[in-house]
Design a protein around this motif. Structure first.
Motif, PDB file in Angstrom:
ATOM      1  N   THR A  12       0.796  -1.374   0.092  1.00  0.00           N
ATOM      2  CA  THR A  12      -0.262   0.161   0.059  1.00  0.00           C
ATOM      3  C   THR A  12       0.914   1.161   0.036  1.00  0.00           C
ATOM      4  N   ASN A  13       2.104   1.022  -0.029  1.00  0.00           N
ATOM      5  CA  ASN A  13       3.137   2.289   0.110  1.00  0.00           C
ATOM      6  C   ASN A  13       3.490   2.623  -1.429  1.00  0.00           C
ATOM      7  N   PRO A  14       3.095   4.001  -1.645  1.00  0.00           N
ATOM      8  CA  PRO A  14       3.168   4.522  -3.019  1.00  0.00           C
ATOM      9  C   PRO A  14       4.682   4.560  -3.488  1.00  0.00           C
ATOM     10  N   THR A  15       5.540   4.493  -2.701  1.00  0.00           N
ATOM     11  CA  THR A  15       6.884   4.443  -3.200  1.00  0.00           C
ATOM     12  C   THR A  15       7.540   3.203  -3.496  1.00  0.00           C
ATOM     13  N   ARG A  16       6.638   2.124  -3.309  1.00  0.00           N
ATOM     14  CA  ARG A  16       7.176   0.792  -3.679  1.00  0.00           C
ATOM     15  C   ARG A  16       6.729   0.334  -4.983  1.00  0.00           C
ATOM     16  N   TYR A  17       7.798  -0.222  -5.857  1.00  0.00           N
ATOM     17  CA  TYR A  17       7.366  -0.838  -7.011  1.00  0.00           C
ATOM     18  C   TYR A  17       6.254  -1.580  -6.986  1.00  0.00           C
ATOM     19  N   ALA A  18       5.812  -2.419  -6.309  1.00  0.00           N
ATOM     20  CA  ALA A  18       4.949  -3.250  -6.218  1.00  0.00           C
ATOM     21  C   ALA A  18       3.587  -2.532  -6.116  1.00  0.00           C
ATOM     22  N   TYR A  19       3.592  -1.439  -5.460  1.00  0.00           N
ATOM     23  CA  TYR A  19       2.431  -0.464  -5.762  1.00  0.00           C
ATOM     24  C   TYR A  19       2.271   0.116  -7.058  1.00  0.00           C
ATOM     25  N   LEU A  20       3.449   0.832  -7.325  1.00  0.00           N
ATOM     26  CA  LEU A  20       3.374   1.205  -8.974  1.00  0.00           C
ATOM     27  C   LEU A  20       3.011   0.143  -9.866  1.00  0.00           C
ATOM     28  N   ALA A  21       3.240  -1.141  -9.841  1.00  0.00           N
ATOM     29  CA  ALA A  21       2.975  -1.994 -10.807  1.00  0.00           C
ATOM     30  C   ALA A  21       1.279  -2.178 -10.735  1.00  0.00           C
ATOM     31  N   ALA A  22       0.843  -2.231  -9.243  1.00  0.00           N
ATOM     32  CA  ALA A  22      -0.496  -2.602  -9.207  1.00  0.00           C
ATOM     33  C   ALA A  22      -1.456  -1.078  -9.837  1.00  0.00           C
ATOM     34  N   GLU A  23      -0.703  -0.055  -9.783  1.00  0.00           N
ATOM     35  CA  GLU A  23      -1.451   1.140 -10.416  1.00  0.00           C
ATOM     36  C   GLU A  23      -1.448   0.982 -12.029  1.00  0.00           C
ATOM     37  N   ARG A  24      -0.194   0.701 -12.519  1.00  0.00           N
ATOM     38  CA  ARG A  24      -0.231   0.610 -13.857  1.00  0.00           C
ATOM     39  C   ARG A  24      -0.948  -0.573 -14.501  1.00  0.00           C
ATOM     40  N   LEU A  25      -0.825  -1.819 -13.954  1.00  0.00           N
ATOM     41  CA  LEU A  25      -1.751  -2.836 -14.149  1.00  0.00           C
ATOM     42  C   LEU A  25      -3.285  -2.265 -14.449  1.00  0.00           C
ATOM     43  N   THR A  26      -3.676  -1.856 -13.259  1.00  0.00           N
ATOM     44  CA  THR A  26      -5.237  -1.443 -13.163  1.00  0.00           C
ATOM     45  C   THR A  26      -5.241  -0.557 -14.276  1.00  0.00           C
ATOM     46  N   SER A  27      -4.553   0.707 -14.502  1.00  0.00           N
ATOM     47  CA  SER A  27      -4.563   1.618 -15.518  1.00  0.00           C
ATOM     48  C   SER A  27      -4.723   0.975 -16.939  1.00  0.00           C
ATOM     49  N   HIS A  28      -4.056  -0.283 -17.164  1.00  0.00           N
ATOM     50  CA  HIS A  28      -3.955  -1.055 -18.433  1.00  0.00           C
ATOM     51  C   HIS A  28      -5.020  -2.034 -18.508  1.00  0.00           C
ATOM     52  N   ASP A  29      -6.046  -1.738 -17.641  1.00  0.00           N
ATOM     53  CA  ASP A  29      -7.137  -2.829 -17.589  1.00  0.00           C
ATOM     54  C   ASP A  29      -6.840  -4.244 -17.271  1.00  0.00           C
ATOM     55  N   HIS A  30      -5.754  -4.358 -16.499  1.00  0.00           N
ATOM     56  CA  HIS A  30      -5.419  -5.741 -16.205  1.00  0.00           C
ATOM     57  C   HIS A  30      -6.023  -6.179 -14.849  1.00  0.00           C
ATOM     58  N   ASP A  58      -7.289 -18.810 -12.408  1.00  0.00           N
ATOM     59  CA  ASP A  58      -7.101 -18.039 -13.672  1.00  0.00           C
ATOM     60  C   ASP A  58      -6.242 -17.213 -13.628  1.00  0.00           C
ATOM     61  N   ILE A  59      -4.893 -17.284 -13.000  1.00  0.00           N
ATOM     62  CA  ILE A  59      -4.084 -16.415 -12.971  1.00  0.00           C
ATOM     63  C   ILE A  59      -3.157 -16.507 -14.248  1.00  0.00           C
ATOM     64  N   ASP A  60      -2.983 -15.446 -15.011  1.00  0.00           N
ATOM     65  CA  ASP A  60      -2.002 -15.349 -16.031  1.00  0.00           C
ATOM     66  C   ASP A  60      -0.752 -15.186 -15.778  1.00  0.00           C
ATOM     67  N   THR A  61      -0.456 -14.195 -14.922  1.00  0.00           N
ATOM     68  CA  THR A  61       0.981 -13.890 -14.575  1.00  0.00           C
ATOM     69  C   THR A  61       0.969 -13.701 -13.145  1.00  0.00           C
ATOM     70  N   VAL A  62       2.250 -14.281 -12.742  1.00  0.00           N
ATOM     71  CA  VAL A  62       2.473 -13.778 -11.331  1.00  0.00           C
ATOM     72  C   VAL A  62       3.633 -12.912 -11.414  1.00  0.00           C
ATOM     73  N   THR A  63       3.854 -11.670 -10.627  1.00  0.00           N
ATOM     74  CA  THR A  63       4.851 -10.694 -10.787  1.00  0.00           C
ATOM     75  C   THR A  63       5.248 -10.644  -9.494  1.00  0.00           C
ATOM     76  N   MET A  64       6.758 -10.707  -9.305  1.00  0.00           N
ATOM     77  CA  MET A  64       7.297 -11.033  -8.068  1.00  0.00           C
ATOM     78  C   MET A  64       7.656  -9.756  -7.548  1.00  0.00           C
ATOM     79  N   TYR A  65       7.463  -9.494  -6.446  1.00  0.00           N
ATOM     80  CA  TYR A  65       8.402  -8.332  -5.717  1.00  0.00           C
ATOM     81  C   TYR A  65       8.630  -8.828  -4.266  1.00  0.00           C
TER      82      TYR A  65
END
Length: 122
Positions: A12-30, A58-65
């Motif tokens: 939930t920390n906006p400075t973490r890459y995992a948070y940024l990935a969640a944001e970008r994935l969501t904005s790309h409709d994933h 039904d997981i397509d991708t696991v992205t590791m952080y």
């Protein structure tokens, strides 16, 4: 095409890459499935408790952080999700686990989810 993505080590920390990935994935409709040890909500999705090894289909991708030093206890769980691919983001690379996944027919990438999204290669 939307790719349902489990974010291992979600934050939930906006400075973490995992948070940024969640944001970008969501904005790309994933669709995202955030999974971590710490609880919270990220982009409207409750972070699932990794310690309970939640069943997710039904997981397509696991992205590791999660760093390689902390992956061993979760390897069987991650493989049980039957993802089509696992992305090992910078700092999470784990050749022995990657080989285990590849042996099960899972595509493995040492790449940055943010870069893949930015380049349209996700």
């Amino acid at each position: 095409m939307s790719k349902k993505t489990a974010i291992l080590g979600a934050s939930t920390n906006p400075t973490r890459y995992a948070y940024l990935a969640a944001e970008r994935l969501t904005s790309h409709d994933h669709e995202i499935v955030p999974i971590a040890i710490k609880s919270g909500t990220v982009f409207g999705k409750e972070i699932l408790d990794l310690k309970t090894k939640p069943e997710v289909g039904d997981i397509d991708t696991v992205t590791m952080y999660i760093g390689p030093q902390n992956q061993a206890e979760w390897e069987d769980y991650i493989l049980s999700l039957h993802p089509k691919r696992i992305i090992f983001n910078p700092g999470t690379e784990n050749p022995p686990f990657a080989q285990k996944a590849a042996d099960k027919g899972i595509e493995v990438e040492n790449a940055c989810t943010l870069v893949l999204l930015g380049n349209g290669l996700y």
